[in-house]
Scaffold this active site. Structure first.
Site, PDB file in Angstrom:
ATOM      1  N   ALA A  33       1.018  -1.234  -0.111  1.00  0.00           N
ATOM      2  CA  ALA A  33      -0.156   0.022  -0.138  1.00  0.00           C
ATOM      3  C   ALA A  33       0.886   1.283   0.001  1.00  0.00           C
ATOM      4  O   ALA A  33       0.571   2.136  -0.582  1.00  0.00           O
ATOM      5  CB  ALA A  33      -0.959  -0.150   1.412  1.00  0.00           C
ATOM      6  N   GLU A  56      -9.489  -7.282  -6.647  1.00  0.00           N
ATOM      7  CA  GLU A  56      -9.502  -6.109  -7.224  1.00  0.00           C
ATOM      8  C   GLU A  56      -8.340  -5.110  -7.062  1.00  0.00           C
ATOM      9  O   GLU A  56      -7.859  -4.561  -6.146  1.00  0.00           O
ATOM     10  CB  GLU A  56     -10.660  -5.146  -7.032  1.00  0.00           C
ATOM     11  CG  GLU A  56     -12.016  -5.906  -7.007  1.00  0.00           C
ATOM     12  CD  GLU A  56     -12.439  -6.471  -5.758  1.00  0.00           C
ATOM     13  OE1 GLU A  56     -11.871  -6.124  -4.532  1.00  0.00           O
ATOM     14  OE2 GLU A  56     -12.892  -7.508  -5.543  1.00  0.00           O
TER      15      GLU A  56
END
Length: 185
Positions: free
Chosen positions: A118, A142
């Protein structure tokens, strides 16, 4: 209540739920277990110039899987070079592991991204983190690059983590949705 690494491993050994293949010991942290990226991706096609398209999930008979398969192409991650995910691009991937949250296990899970990924801009799930009791399949991810540079995805890399939570009781209806038994294809 979130299960610790010890409780996750004990639950796997007791057959309350399953992850196949089983993650090695170094894939566990205090309250999560890391899963790895399958070699199969679905890449969205670029619509022809001048064509306007819109997705209408409110249409009767809408089927996300059928629509996604018509809008994407399958691509296998190159074993040597990986797959460079450009910034701002959404693709679909799967975990190598099949997760089986048996109907009577009294556990649900949440798929979360990894902080190390992230921090370079890689989002692993858009808005769908819940893995319901009764789910049995690889987890579809996703994946989007929010970062400033392309990110190289490699088959088998640690891509996400699961958090297991004990449910209060057993559901009347276990998961029977359209993604039950999905495969990486």
């Amino acid at each position: 209540m979130i299960l610790t690494d010890r409780e996750i491993r004990n639950s796997l050994e007791a057959g309350q739920f399953d992850i196949l293949p089983r993650p090695p010991i170094d894939h566990y942290s205090s309250t999560t277990v890391d899963l790895t990226l399958s070699p199969v991706l679905r890449i969205y096609k670029t619509p022809p110039q001048g064509m306007k398209q819109a997705v209408d999930p409110g249409q009767p008979g809408f089927n996300a899987t059928r629509l996604i398969n018509s809008l994407t192409d399958r691509q296998d991650i190159d074993p040597s070079n990986g797959f460079d995910l450009d910034r701002g691009v959404l693709i679909l991937g799967w975990t190598n592991e099949t997760v089986d949250l048996k109907e009577n296990c009294r556990v649900a899970a949440r798929v979360e991204g990894k902080s190390s990924l992230a921090r370079v801009g890689l989002g692993i799930h858009v808005t769908a983190p819940i893995i319901h009791t009764g789910f049995k399949a690889p987890i579809q991810l996703e994946i989007i690059n929010h970062g400033p540079l392309p990110i190289c995805l490699r088959r088998g890399m640690r891509i996400c983590q699961l958090v297991f939570e004990q449910t209060l009781g057993m559901p009347d209806r276990a998961y029977k949705g359209q993604f039950l038994g999905q495969t990486a294809s």
